[in-house]
Design an enzyme around this catalytic site. Structure first.
Site: not given
Ligand code: NAD
Ligand code: UFG
Length: 347
Positions: A128, A152, A156
């Site tokens: 991330s 979190y 990572k």
């Molecule tokens: P998500 O929660 O939709 O998907 C994660 C999946 O992992 C879920 O289906 C959950 O059931 C499964 N899971 C969690 N812990 C588990 C375990 N111990 N064993 C087996 N399954 C497990 O999240 P996502 O948005 O699809 O994110 C996928 C990956 O990308 C995550 O590792 C997350 O940290 C990373 N990531 C997401 C974002 C974002 O903004 N969505 C940004 C950066 C990184």
């Molecule tokens: N925000 C609002 N209102 C909301 C939610 C978010 O104003 O209800 C704003 C936040 O302050 C920020 C922007 O929208 O300025 C984006 O916020 P998000 O929560 O959507 O995303 P972040 O960049 O804070 O974090 C996300 C994931 C993290 C990840 C990061 C980079 O939650 O886990 O993107 O990938 F690490």
């Protein structure tokens, strides 16, 4: 030499994982999903099957469960693993630190042990942009210093270090087993253009895009805009939103790269290189759904940074990948998914 095109996608029932299944299948790989379903719904896998014409195998279990992993690795011969399983709520991680380290760090270690035991060394890890902490310079490149401000993010970063050290250990012992990519995602939004799969948060969405989508569909009253006094274009936070289909295409590019390389460690930013503010996101959604999105300026959210966007040039030069979908397409696809599935996959 790899004699199977099966790819294990841990967390493959989740938001990004379900989209990864689609593009993996379309690229000629056979995705096998391992998921505990702790934050997802198996209907997502059925829908993936509707899109690609064949439902992927779903192995339900925990990535921390070594005995279960051994069974899965015995049942299938994998060419590579995409490790997406993890807990991802920043706020929750500050209250449940041990659970986050145990799940995210422990899970990655158990998975790597199982991979080593079963001779699978190709690994893509879902990292991330959070590993850059509050970066001093934008756009942020892979060479920027890494830090974390919450459990979190630290989980990572710890996994990245563990994976890097595995590759270094290989080099010290003249082995060429581990072949690893950390993909640092910026802010994934949008959905598959079919509207069949998309982001389905279990509780109140933590992230901006699913929150706006739920306001647009009438499930929530208004968007809270967390602060309007940042030194950004309009005072609200700026992020690099990337279409989830571009993001998962980046995984296929990384997979193709790894399968041609014997071993090593790489990190790539997956972002568009462009930042949009909260108010710009709201305006884009309003245009997509054709109605106003009520919103109110609130206090800043603790721990938030003002702005973050990617230098994505390394992924272009190494992988030949770049994001091609613009903000309009991201929000149009997010809205199609939300409008067709107001209750997500149904709880
Ligand atoms: P998500 O929660 O939709 O998907 C994660 C999946 O992992 C879920 O289906 C959950 O059931 C499964 N899971 C969690 N812990 C588990 C375990 N111990 N064993 C087996 N399954 C497990 O999240 P996502 O948005 O699809 O994110 C996928 C990956 O990308 C995550 O590792 C997350 O940290 C990373 N990531 C997401 C974002 C974002 O903004 N969505 C940004 C950066 C990184
Ligand atoms: N925000 C609002 N209102 C909301 C939610 C978010 O104003 O209800 C704003 C936040 O302050 C920020 C922007 O929208 O300025 C984006 O916020 P998000 O929560 O959507 O995303 P972040 O960049 O804070 O974090 C996300 C994931 C993290 C990840 C990061 C980079 O939650 O886990 O993107 O990938 F690490």
């Amino acid at each position: 030499m790899v004699d199977s095109l099966k790819i294990l996608i841990t967390g493959g029932a989740g938001y990004i994982g379900s989209h990864a299944c689609v593009v993996a299948a379309e690229a000629g790989y056979e995705p096998v999903v391992l998921d505990s379903l702790i934050n997802s719904n198996p209907i997502a896998i059925q829908r993936v099957g509707d899109i690609i014409g064949e439902k992927p195998v779903l192995e339900v279990g925990d990535v921390n469960d070594r005995a279960f992993l051994d069974q899965v690795f015995k049942r299938h011969q994998f060419a590579a693993v995409i490790h997406m399983a993890g807990l991802k709520a920043v706020g929750e991680s500050t209250e449940q630190a041990l659970r986050y380290y145990s799940n995210n760090v422990g899970g990655a270690m158990a998975l790597c042990e199982a991979m080593a035991a079963h001779g699978v060394g190709n690994l893509i890890f879902s990292s991330s942009a959070t590993v850059y902490g509050d970066a001093a310079e934008m756009p942020v490149s892979e060479a920027a210093p890494r830090s974390a401000t919450n459990p979190y993010g630290m989980s990572k970063l710890m996994v990245e270090h563990i994976l890097e050290d595995q590759v270094k250990a290989d080099q010290h012992t003249q082995q060429h087993f581990w072949n690893i990519a950390c993909l640092r995602y910026f802010n994934p939004v949008g959905a598959h253009p079919s509207g069949k799969i998309g982001e389905d948060p279990r509780n109140i969405p933590n992230n901006l895009a699913p929150y706006i989508a739920q306001v647009a569909v009438g499930k929530r009253e208004q968007v809270s805009v967390f602060g309007d006094t940042y030194t950004t274009i309009d005072g609200t936070g700026v992020r690099d939103y990337i279409h989830v289909m571009d993001l998962v295409d980046g995984h296929i590019a990384a997979l193709n790269y790894l399968l041609k390389r014997e071993s090593g460690f790489s990190a790539w930013n997956l972002g568009t290189g462009k930042g949009y503010s909260v108010l710009q996101m709201i305006a884009a959604f309003e245009a997509a759904c054709g109605k106003p999105i009520p919103h109110q300026i609130m206090d800043k959210r603790s721990g938030d940074i003002a702005e973050c966007w990617a230098d994505a040039s390394k992924a272009l030069s190494d992988l030949g990948w770049r994001a091609t979908r613009d903000l309009e397409e991201m929000v149009a696809d997010a809205w199609r998914w939300q409008e067709n599935n107001p209750d997500g996959f149904g709880q």
